[in-house]
Design a protein around this motif. Structure first.
Motif, short mmCIF file in Angstrom:
data_model
loop_
_atom_site.label_atom_id
_atom_site.label_comp_id
_atom_site.label_asym_id
_atom_site.label_seq_id
_atom_site.Cartn_x
_atom_site.Cartn_y
_atom_site.Cartn_z
N TYR A 242 0.86 -1.18 0.00
CA TYR A 242 0.00 0.00 0.00
C TYR A 242 0.90 1.23 0.00
O TYR A 242 1.71 1.42 0.91
CB TYR A 242 -0.90 -0.02 1.23
CG TYR A 242 -1.87 1.14 1.33
CD1 TYR A 242 -2.80 1.38 0.33
CD2 TYR A 242 -1.87 1.98 2.44
CE1 TYR A 242 -3.71 2.42 0.43
CE2 TYR A 242 -2.76 3.02 2.56
CZ TYR A 242 -3.69 3.24 1.54
OH TYR A 242 -4.58 4.27 1.65
N VAL B 40 3.24 0.63 3.18
CA VAL B 40 2.77 -0.39 4.13
C VAL B 40 2.86 -1.72 3.42
O VAL B 40 2.24 -1.93 2.38
CB VAL B 40 1.32 -0.12 4.57
CG1 VAL B 40 0.86 -1.20 5.55
CG2 VAL B 40 1.19 1.27 5.19
N PRO C 128 -3.55 -4.28 3.39
CA PRO C 128 -3.70 -2.82 3.49
C PRO C 128 -4.26 -2.24 2.20
O PRO C 128 -4.06 -2.77 1.11
CB PRO C 128 -2.25 -2.36 3.72
CG PRO C 128 -1.41 -3.41 3.05
CD PRO C 128 -2.14 -4.70 3.27
#
Length: 338
Positions: free
Chosen positions: A159, A245, A298
């Motif tokens: 992410y 992420v 995510p």
């Protein structure tokens, strides 16, 4: 003039305005070239060009203009898609170059002409090359800055939050997240951006700044985006990655960060009635994520992931899960997914 109205032995006077002249052996001529200082690549046969032009006769009479249509003329060159004189005159140009191409009629529209172009007319094209690419082009990546620690690189499933300026090759700004004051956020490899952008964001570390040049077949194609991106446009993205992420292993939307409880079904079934409803299931999964024992992919809607997980377990579709239906996705020891 038939001569019937001309007396015999009369001396004649003709007032002539020479419009143009050419020799059948003439080739094209290229004049008034204005070449940008930075010309890293010149056009060649098979390239696809976008350019503006004014088309006139030698006496200055305008017969056509792409400017009047507010749209570039787009074509492959060296492939016979335009008149031979233009096919030749567009070879060897730089992006941003301006030149005048003078085309004799045998390399233009010939003795018959076309539309408002007279037969046997010499044509003058003043062109401005906006951009060009080749269908075999891939993206181009130039990294301008990397932080001292650039060991964690972006990959599919991660992410990302990043800023960008998007422009055309001539510098025309199309969009900017900096101007909007918010980042653009995507899950890499999930189809949320054009393919060229997805490729350009790979193997990038937080803090890195890079320029990504995307040809149209990896961008918005021949159609472009109405009112925003011209068709067949080469795009330039100035990117800064601000946050990464880490995603989950491919094929997983939820993983356990440790050993899975052998009494998992019983833990989820808090009221002990042998049935797990969506509310119980969702509450348990979110509790595991909050405690760090589990992780959801995510960048996606967490509630939708949990609902899909529940649906996968509810194999008969009756809105509840019993112990006989409940199974783990045990392809990897520590990456089980419900």
């Amino acid at each position: 003039m038939t001569g019937k109205d001309i007396p015999g032995q009369a001396s004649l006077v003709f007032d002539v305005a020479l419009l143009d002249l050419h020799n059948p052996k003439d080739s094209i001529s290229i004049e008034n070239k204005v070449v940008p200082k930075n010309c890293e690549r010149i056009s060649q046969s098979g390239d696809f060009l976008r350019y503006h032009y004014n088309g006139t006769l030698l006496d200055g009479t305008l017969f056509d203009s792409s400017y009047s249509r507010n749209r570039t003329f787009d074509t492959y060159i060296g492939q016979g898609y335009v008149i031979p004189g233009m096919d030749e005159g567009l070879l060897g140009v730089c992006i941003g170059e301006k030149r005048r191409i003078v085309v004799p009629p045998h390399l233009g529209y010939g003795e018959e002409g076309r539309g408002n172009i007279p037969g046997s007319a010499v044509l003058v094209f003043d062109i401005h090359v906006i951009d060009f690419h080749n269908p075999s082009d891939s993206i181009s990546i130039t990294s301008h800055y990397k932080p001292p620690d650039c060991s964690v690189l972006s990959k599919k499933g991660d992410y990302l939050k990043y800023h960008y300026n998007a422009s055309l090759l001539d510098g025309t700004l199309l969009d900017s997240t900096w101007n909007l004051g918010k980042t653009y956020n995507i899950v890499l490899g999930s189809g949320q951006v054009v393919l060229g952008m997805d490729m350009g964001l790979r193997e990038m570390c937080v803090g890195e700044k890079r320029t990504v040049i995307i040809p149209p077949h990896l961008g918005y194609g021949e159609a472009g985006v109405d009112g925003e991106v011209p068709g067949s446009a080469v795009l330039v993205f100035e990117i800064e990655l601000l946050e990464l992420v880490a995603g989950l292993p491919e094929g997983y939307m939820f993983i356990w960060n440790g050993e899975v409880s052998p009494n998992l079904f019983e833990e989820i079934d808090k009221d002990g009635d042998g049935e797990v409803l969506l509310e119980e299931f969702s509450e348990y999964i979110h509790a595991q994520v909050a405690s760090g024992k589990g992780k959801l992919a995510p960048g996606f809607d967490a509630e939708l992931i949990v609902k899909n997980m529940f649906t996968n377990q509810d194999r008969n579709g009756d809105g509840k899960v019993i112990a006989e239906e409940f199974k783990l996705k045990d392809q990897e020891a520590k990456h089980d997914e419900l």
